[in-house]
Design a protein around this motif. Structure first.
Motif, PDB file in Angstrom:
ATOM      1  N   PRO A  14      20.301  10.676 -58.536  1.00  0.00           N
ATOM      2  CA  PRO A  14      21.471  11.315 -57.935  1.00  0.00           C
ATOM      3  C   PRO A  14      22.748  11.113 -58.746  1.00  0.00           C
ATOM      4  CG  PRO A  14      20.240  10.088 -56.274  1.00  0.00           C
ATOM      5  CD  PRO A  14      19.614   9.790 -57.600  1.00  0.00           C
ATOM      6  N   GLU A  15      22.927   9.921 -59.282  1.00  0.00           N
ATOM      7  CA  GLU A  15      24.155   9.619 -60.025  1.00  0.00           C
ATOM      8  C   GLU A  15      24.226  10.321 -61.378  1.00  0.00           C
ATOM      9  OE1 GLU A  15      21.191   6.247 -60.849  1.00  0.00           O
ATOM     10  OE2 GLU A  15      21.806   7.389 -59.084  1.00  0.00           O
ATOM     11  N   SER A  16      23.126  10.884 -61.844  1.00  0.00           N
ATOM     12  CA  SER A  16      23.123  11.579 -63.132  1.00  0.00           C
ATOM     13  C   SER A  16      23.540  13.042 -63.022  1.00  0.00           C
ATOM     14  CB  SER A  16      21.732  11.480 -63.768  1.00  0.00           C
ATOM     15  OG  SER A  16      21.422  10.136 -64.055  1.00  0.00           O
ATOM     16  N   PHE A  17      23.655  13.557 -61.815  1.00  0.00           N
ATOM     17  CA  PHE A  17      24.068  14.945 -61.635  1.00  0.00           C
ATOM     18  C   PHE A  17      25.560  15.085 -61.914  1.00  0.00           C
ATOM     19  CE2 PHE A  17      20.082  15.273 -59.440  1.00  0.00           C
ATOM     20  CZ  PHE A  17      19.695  16.586 -59.635  1.00  0.00           C
ATOM     21  N   ILE A  18      25.893  15.871 -62.905  1.00  0.00           N
ATOM     22  CA  ILE A  18      27.290  16.207 -63.164  1.00  0.00           C
ATOM     23  C   ILE A  18      27.747  17.207 -62.118  1.00  0.00           C
ATOM     24  CG2 ILE A  18      28.858  17.283 -64.835  1.00  0.00           C
ATOM     25  CD1 ILE A  18      26.882  16.064 -67.000  1.00  0.00           C
ATOM     26  N   ALA A  19      26.903  18.173 -61.834  1.00  0.00           N
ATOM     27  CA  ALA A  19      27.164  19.160 -60.779  1.00  0.00           C
ATOM     28  C   ALA A  19      26.555  18.614 -59.488  1.00  0.00           C
ATOM     29  CB  ALA A  19      26.567  20.507 -61.152  1.00  0.00           C
ATOM     30  N   GLN A  20      27.280  17.794 -58.773  1.00  0.00           N
ATOM     31  CA  GLN A  20      26.768  17.126 -57.576  1.00  0.00           C
ATOM     32  C   GLN A  20      26.324  18.100 -56.490  1.00  0.00           C
ATOM     33  OE1 GLN A  20      25.956  13.966 -56.375  1.00  0.00           O
ATOM     34  NE2 GLN A  20      25.924  13.494 -58.560  1.00  0.00           N
ATOM     35  N   GLU A  21      26.874  19.313 -56.513  1.00  0.00           N
ATOM     36  CA  GLU A  21      26.447  20.287 -55.508  1.00  0.00           C
ATOM     37  C   GLU A  21      24.958  20.620 -55.647  1.00  0.00           C
ATOM     38  OE1 GLU A  21      28.101  22.712 -58.983  1.00  0.00           O
ATOM     39  OE2 GLU A  21      28.707  20.907 -57.915  1.00  0.00           O
ATOM     40  N   LEU A  22      24.400  20.544 -56.862  1.00  0.00           N
ATOM     41  CA  LEU A  22      22.969  20.770 -57.057  1.00  0.00           C
ATOM     42  C   LEU A  22      22.159  19.665 -56.383  1.00  0.00           C
ATOM     43  CD1 LEU A  22      22.916  21.907 -60.782  1.00  0.00           C
ATOM     44  CD2 LEU A  22      22.683  23.337 -58.740  1.00  0.00           C
ATOM     45  N   ASN A  23      22.616  18.441 -56.525  1.00  0.00           N
ATOM     46  CA  ASN A  23      21.935  17.329 -55.857  1.00  0.00           C
ATOM     47  C   ASN A  23      21.958  17.518 -54.345  1.00  0.00           C
ATOM     48  OD1 ASN A  23      20.639  14.731 -55.748  1.00  0.00           O
ATOM     49  ND2 ASN A  23      22.597  13.897 -55.077  1.00  0.00           N
ATOM     50  N   ASP A  77      14.249  13.521 -52.409  1.00  0.00           N
ATOM     51  CA  ASP A  77      12.917  13.577 -53.015  1.00  0.00           C
ATOM     52  C   ASP A  77      13.024  14.191 -54.406  1.00  0.00           C
ATOM     53  OD1 ASP A  77      13.567  16.108 -52.086  1.00  0.00           O
ATOM     54  OD2 ASP A  77      11.524  16.589 -51.459  1.00  0.00           O
ATOM     55  N   HIS A  78      13.700  13.482 -55.278  1.00  0.00           N
ATOM     56  CA  HIS A  78      14.010  13.995 -56.613  1.00  0.00           C
ATOM     57  C   HIS A  78      12.757  14.197 -57.458  1.00  0.00           C
ATOM     58  CE1 HIS A  78      17.894  12.470 -55.287  1.00  0.00           C
ATOM     59  NE2 HIS A  78      18.388  13.411 -56.079  1.00  0.00           N
TER      60      HIS A  78
END
Length: 169
Positions: free
Chosen positions: A136-145, A153-154
């Protein structure tokens, strides 16, 4: 039995956007003598570490993930649109619960111990090189997460060397 021609990755001119995103693919592997497959519409092809690669992503709850994790190789097979119903079925039913490959009437073949399907128009054989779970912390575009992982469930990302490409005659 169908006849296939082998292509070098540099000769492969199909659009990954159409093949993967629109037509869908089957990710297939073998574990302890049993074959499992799943339909996927996310992934791609490229070059990494000076190798021609395919990358796929699989969620942790998918039964096929156990097969991918326990094998060094897997196949990506692409079937024509006449198989769309089977692809939908193979993407929604778990091999944990029933013999979904048997019920789909697809024929399992093997190339160098890697399963694929005789009905495929294209079969791409892959050797695993790298695997990492999305974080989760690697998403730059947090809206995708937030949009794609509300249940946390990544996917696990697999980068694999393309070892062989077969195209039906």
């Amino acid at each position: 039995m169908s006849k296939f021609n082998e292509l070098k990755p540099e000769q492969f001119e199909q659009s990954p956007f159409k093949l993967i995103g629109k037509d869908w693919m089957l990710i297939t592997a073998e574990k302890d003598g049993k074959v499992n497959t799943m339909t996927a519409s996310w992934g791609g092809f490229g070059v990494m570490w000076n190798k021609n690669v395919a990358y796929i992503v699989i969620r942790p709850q998918r039964f096929t993930k156990e097969f991918i994790d326990n094998s060094n190789t897997f196949s990506l097979t692409f079937l024509d649109n006449s198989f769309k119903k089977q692809l939908g079925y193979l993407g929604t039913v778990s091999g944990r619960d029933e013999d979904k490959i048997g019920k789909s009437n697809l024929t399992i073949l093997h190339m160098d111990d890697t399963p694929y399907f005789e009905e495929a128009g294209i079969a791409i054989f892959c050797k695993k090189l790298y695997a990492q779970e999305f974080k989760p912390e690697s998403f730059i575009a947090q809206e995708l997460n937030r949009e794609w992982y509300p249940d946390v469930d990544h996917h696990t990302l697999y980068i694999s060397e393309i070892t062989k490409i077969l195209v039906k005659e």
